[in-house]
Write an enzyme that holds these catalytic residues in place. Sequence first.
Site, PDB file in Angstrom:
ATOM      1  N   THR A   1     -59.477  20.893  29.559  1.00  0.00           N
ATOM      2  CA  THR A   1     -58.453  19.848  29.649  1.00  0.00           C
ATOM      3  C   THR A   1     -57.090  20.500  29.834  1.00  0.00           C
ATOM      4  O   THR A   1     -56.734  21.422  29.106  1.00  0.00           O
ATOM      5  CB  THR A   1     -58.482  18.983  28.377  1.00  0.00           C
ATOM      6  OG1 THR A   1     -59.799  18.451  28.245  1.00  0.00           O
ATOM      7  CG2 THR A   1     -57.468  17.853  28.453  1.00  0.00           C
TER       8      THR A   1
ATOM      9  N   CYS B   1     -46.564  45.291  23.570  1.00  0.00           N
ATOM     10  CA  CYS B   1     -48.000  45.449  23.377  1.00  0.00           C
ATOM     11  C   CYS B   1     -48.330  46.856  22.911  1.00  0.00           C
ATOM     12  O   CYS B   1     -49.330  47.081  22.255  1.00  0.00           O
ATOM     13  CB  CYS B   1     -48.739  45.181  24.675  1.00  0.00           C
ATOM     14  SG  CYS B   1     -47.951  43.956  25.688  1.00  0.00           S
TER      15      CYS B   1
END
Length: 394
Positions: free
Chosen positions: A238, A326
């Site tokens: 969705t 990161c």
Amino acid sequence: MSTKIYMDNAATTAVRDEVLEAVLPYFKEYYGNASSVYGIAKESKKALEKAREQVAAGIHANPAEIYFTAGGSESDNMALRGVAEAMKNKGNHIITTKIEHHAILHTCEYLEKQGFSVTYLDVDEYGKISLEDLKAAICPETILISVMFANNEIGTIEPIKEIGALAKEKGIYFHTDAVQAVGHVPIDVEEMHIDLLSMSGHKLGAPKGIGAIYIRKGVKVKPLIFGGAQEKKMRAGTENIPGIVGLGKAVELAVAEMEETTARLEKLRDKLIQGVLEKIPYSRLNGHPKDRLPGNCNISFEYIEGESMLLLLDALGIAASSGSACTSGSLDPSHVLLAIGLPHEKAHGSLRLTLDRNNTEEEVDFVLEKLPFIVQRLRDMSPLYEEIAKTAKQ
Ligand SMILES: *Cc1c(COP(=O)(O)O)cnc(C)c1O
């Protein structure tokens, strides 16, 4: 101490006011599932297609060539794994660079384990690939070239148009991780012959967890996620309508304001770079002096630990990065700084300050006032620097 000065916009950005305003109605008012038929669902569907047009216009693509994803990492995975899967009968060779984001590099490592062969191109001291190297790496089995548009650590912009022309001439798909570039530098997928392009909302004032991939019409890609028929069966699930609306709005705003924002940011960036290099000895700029992102400043300081610099800056309320968000938390130096030829100790002592439209000249002045003391304080604790200082005095 809370953050007063945010200069880590390559890690993520604040959601823009206009974006937040555009997004809010899609949580409570128009919460319908875009696949349903009733009124509020039609509003969702309308918003979805409007955002697709906004995103497409931002890179000169056709709306039918835009697929929404959950961010830059997913788009990168989809480009590489999706093309590899779709094209494995044609060949098993992929070309990329040593300075890509880990979303590309770790996906390539995975593909190598699956039997693909990957060439990681070197870059020069400014972080640019060589077109000659690229040409030499191409072989009959090459199915994909993936070169980032602009580097997230050092801001270097790659010769995308030339790479695109070469890929087109050789009949090889060309993907670019444009997460740092969309909304920051002009992009035209036609003129640049780009076949696939990754983008992410949170690097340009939209929320986190929303992204998109551009796939040129006719380019063969297998989906990563199976389920419903959303996004023409290329990406089930969705749709994240609020996120999608936010991405569309952010791209539209950024592209409309680009000229003005770039002019202002480049001035601030150059003041910051020149100020740091002038005030602090044994410092050097990383990345290309001209072909770089408007807000990127990345500087290495000898005889210093980047992490300690970040802590002292944080104590003053300044948010910065010592490579990429990161990689902090690990002690390995940045793969990008190593690739441009910095030895380990210099790579460790580097600082990335990334500006966006919210930063002011006062903030730049404040950093320029404080940073020399921070660097000096850390150097005073370094036995190596003590030796250098002594020799310099003699
Ligand atoms: C941030 C970033 C990504 C990852 O995007 P997410 O939306 O955080 O998954 C990929 N590539 C580059 C160059 C980035 O800067």
